[in-house]
Structures are given as structure tokens and as C-alpha cells.
Design a protein around this motif. Structure first.
Motif, short mmCIF file in Angstrom:
data_model
loop_
_atom_site.label_atom_id
_atom_site.label_comp_id
_atom_site.label_asym_id
_atom_site.label_seq_id
_atom_site.Cartn_x
_atom_site.Cartn_y
_atom_site.Cartn_z
N ILE A 1 11.37 1.00 -16.79
CA ILE A 1 10.21 0.32 -16.20
C ILE A 1 9.11 1.34 -15.98
O ILE A 1 9.28 2.30 -15.22
N ARG A 2 7.99 1.15 -16.66
CA ARG A 2 6.84 2.04 -16.48
C ARG A 2 6.24 1.75 -15.11
O ARG A 2 5.95 0.61 -14.77
N LEU A 3 6.07 2.79 -14.33
CA LEU A 3 5.53 2.68 -12.98
C LEU A 3 4.02 2.84 -13.01
O LEU A 3 3.47 3.46 -13.92
N PRO A 4 3.33 2.28 -12.03
CA PRO A 4 1.88 2.50 -11.94
C PRO A 4 1.58 3.99 -11.79
O PRO A 4 2.45 4.78 -11.42
N SER A 5 0.37 4.36 -12.07
CA SER A 5 0.01 5.78 -11.96
C SER A 5 0.25 6.27 -10.54
O SER A 5 0.09 5.53 -9.58
N GLY B 1 24.74 -9.03 -6.46
CA GLY B 1 24.38 -8.94 -7.87
C GLY B 1 22.99 -8.44 -8.16
O GLY B 1 22.55 -8.50 -9.31
N CYS B 2 22.28 -7.95 -7.15
CA CYS B 2 20.92 -7.44 -7.36
C CYS B 2 20.80 -6.01 -6.84
O CYS B 2 21.22 -5.71 -5.72
N LEU B 3 20.23 -5.16 -7.65
CA LEU B 3 19.87 -3.82 -7.23
C LEU B 3 18.45 -3.89 -6.67
O LEU B 3 17.54 -4.38 -7.34
N THR B 4 18.29 -3.43 -5.43
CA THR B 4 16.96 -3.39 -4.82
C THR B 4 16.61 -1.95 -4.52
O THR B 4 17.36 -1.25 -3.83
N LEU B 5 15.50 -1.50 -5.09
CA LEU B 5 15.02 -0.13 -4.88
C LEU B 5 13.69 -0.17 -4.15
O LEU B 5 12.82 -1.00 -4.46
N THR B 6 13.53 0.72 -3.19
CA THR B 6 12.24 0.91 -2.54
C THR B 6 11.75 2.29 -2.94
O THR B 6 12.41 3.30 -2.64
N LEU B 7 10.64 2.32 -3.64
CA LEU B 7 10.05 3.58 -4.09
C LEU B 7 8.87 3.91 -3.19
O LEU B 7 7.93 3.11 -3.07
N LYS B 8 8.92 5.06 -2.57
CA LYS B 8 7.83 5.51 -1.68
C LYS B 8 6.75 6.14 -2.53
O LYS B 8 7.02 6.97 -3.40
N GLN C 1 9.06 8.35 -5.11
CA GLN C 1 10.35 8.90 -4.75
C GLN C 1 11.21 7.71 -4.29
O GLN C 1 10.74 6.83 -3.57
N ILE C 2 12.49 7.70 -4.70
CA ILE C 2 13.38 6.63 -4.28
C ILE C 2 13.67 6.81 -2.79
O ILE C 2 14.28 7.79 -2.39
N GLN C 3 13.21 5.87 -2.00
CA GLN C 3 13.36 5.93 -0.55
C GLN C 3 14.64 5.22 -0.11
O GLN C 3 15.33 5.67 0.80
N ASP C 4 14.95 4.09 -0.75
CA ASP C 4 16.11 3.31 -0.35
C ASP C 4 16.62 2.55 -1.56
O ASP C 4 15.84 2.16 -2.45
N SER C 5 17.94 2.35 -1.61
CA SER C 5 18.52 1.54 -2.69
C SER C 5 19.73 0.79 -2.14
O SER C 5 20.45 1.29 -1.28
N SER C 6 19.90 -0.43 -2.63
CA SER C 6 21.07 -1.22 -2.24
C SER C 6 21.47 -2.11 -3.41
O SER C 6 20.62 -2.54 -4.20
N LEU C 7 22.76 -2.36 -3.52
CA LEU C 7 23.30 -3.25 -4.53
C LEU C 7 24.05 -4.33 -3.78
O LEU C 7 25.10 -4.09 -3.20
N SER C 8 23.47 -5.52 -3.74
CA SER C 8 24.03 -6.60 -2.96
C SER C 8 23.84 -7.93 -3.68
O SER C 8 22.76 -8.19 -4.22
N PRO D 1 0.80 -1.23 0.00
CA PRO D 1 0.00 0.00 0.00
C PRO D 1 0.84 1.29 0.00
O PRO D 1 0.41 2.31 -0.52
N ASP D 2 2.07 1.24 0.56
CA ASP D 2 2.88 2.45 0.68
C ASP D 2 4.12 2.49 -0.21
O ASP D 2 4.71 3.56 -0.38
N THR D 3 4.54 1.34 -0.74
CA THR D 3 5.79 1.32 -1.50
C THR D 3 5.69 0.43 -2.74
O THR D 3 4.79 -0.39 -2.88
N LEU D 4 6.68 0.61 -3.58
CA LEU D 4 6.90 -0.25 -4.74
C LEU D 4 8.36 -0.71 -4.62
O LEU D 4 9.26 0.12 -4.50
N SER D 5 8.58 -2.01 -4.59
CA SER D 5 9.94 -2.55 -4.49
C SER D 5 10.33 -3.12 -5.85
O SER D 5 9.58 -3.89 -6.45
N VAL D 6 11.50 -2.73 -6.32
CA VAL D 6 12.00 -3.16 -7.62
C VAL D 6 13.33 -3.87 -7.40
O VAL D 6 14.22 -3.31 -6.76
#
Length: 134
Positions: free
Chosen positions: A107-111, A124-131, A115-122, A51-56
Motif C-alpha cells: 500500500i503506497r502511503l501518502p507523502s 479476521g482483520c489486521l488494524t494498523l495505526t501509523l503515526k 511509524q507503526i504506533q499500534d497493531s492488532s489482529l482481531s 491529522p495525526d494518524t493513518l489507520s489501515v
């Protein structure tokens, strides 16, 4: 006669598995659009929504964090970097299956607004948390 039928079935199964492996390889490491100069490929990505974030999560083995650009523009997440060709100088290439060179992933985001809240590269994977912005 039964022996010949078993061999044919095994052969068809083997060919089918090779075709599936080739399809998966092309799906995960497909070439990007011709809009960029030089070689381009698109890494695979997974997206999860709460409900609050999108994780990529994007598979980027061998990419250094200082070589990575991530932006959000007009409801599209842009990920750019360059994976250099490995191996010692003068070595003879025997097999090349992992894509190298410039890559882009859009990557087209939902409507809505993100805002990028957090990012990590660990590992071999980039993990983004979009608020999600309200």
C-alpha cells in the motif's frame, strides 16, 4: 405475452446479480503480481486518515499473528503472510473460494514519514495505526 416478459426480466436481473457478485469476489480477492513464487493474492484494505494518524484495516481471516510480517519501506506499507490450506488430510475438495497460500499487500502511503504506533489482529482483520512523523 406479459408472463414471458416477466420471466426474461427476472432472468436478466439474476444474471446481472451473479455478474456483480463475481466482480466483487475478484475485486476483494484478486491475484497478486507475478513477482513472487507460488500462488499470490491481495487481501482488501481500508485506509482512514486523521491529522495525526493513518489507520489501515486489512481483511485477513485465518491468519495467525505470528505468521504475519508488516514493514514500511520507502513510503510503502508491506504486509506478507501465508494462509495454509485448511481441511483434514485425504479430504476431497468440493469447493475452493477463499484464497490460500502466500499473499502480499503493498500500500503506497501518502507523502510524509510514518511509524507503526499500534497493531492488532482481531476477528479476521489486521488494524494498523501509523503515526505521522513531523
Amino acid at each position: 405475452m406479459a408472463h414471458r416478459k416477466t420471466v426474461n426480466t427476472m432472468w436478466l436481473d439474476a444474471v446481472s446479480m451473479l455478474d456483480r457478485a463475481d466482480q466483487l469476489h475478484r475485486q476483494f480477492f484478486r491475484l497478486g503480481s507475478a513477482q513472487t513464487r507460488g500462488p499470490s493474492w491481495e487481501p482488501p484494505a481500508d485506509i482512514f486518515e486523521t491529522p495525526d494518524t493513518l489507520s489501515v484495516m486489512v481483511a485477513l481471516p485465518g491468519i495467525a499473528s505470528d505468521n504475519l510480517q508488516v514493514t514500511i519501506e520507502n513510503d510503502v506499507l508491506h504486509i506478507h503472510a501465508h494462509r495454509p490450506m485448511p481441511g483434514p488430510r485425504g479430504a476431497h475438495l468440493k469447493r475452493l473460494e477463499i484464497p490460500y497460500g502466500h499473499f502480499e499487500r503493498h500500500i503506497r502511503l501518502p507523502s510524509g514519514h510514518f511509524q507503526i504506533q499500534d497493531s492488532s489482529l482481531s476477528q479476521g482483520c489486521l488494524t494498523l495505526t501509523l503515526k505521522k512523523l513531523r
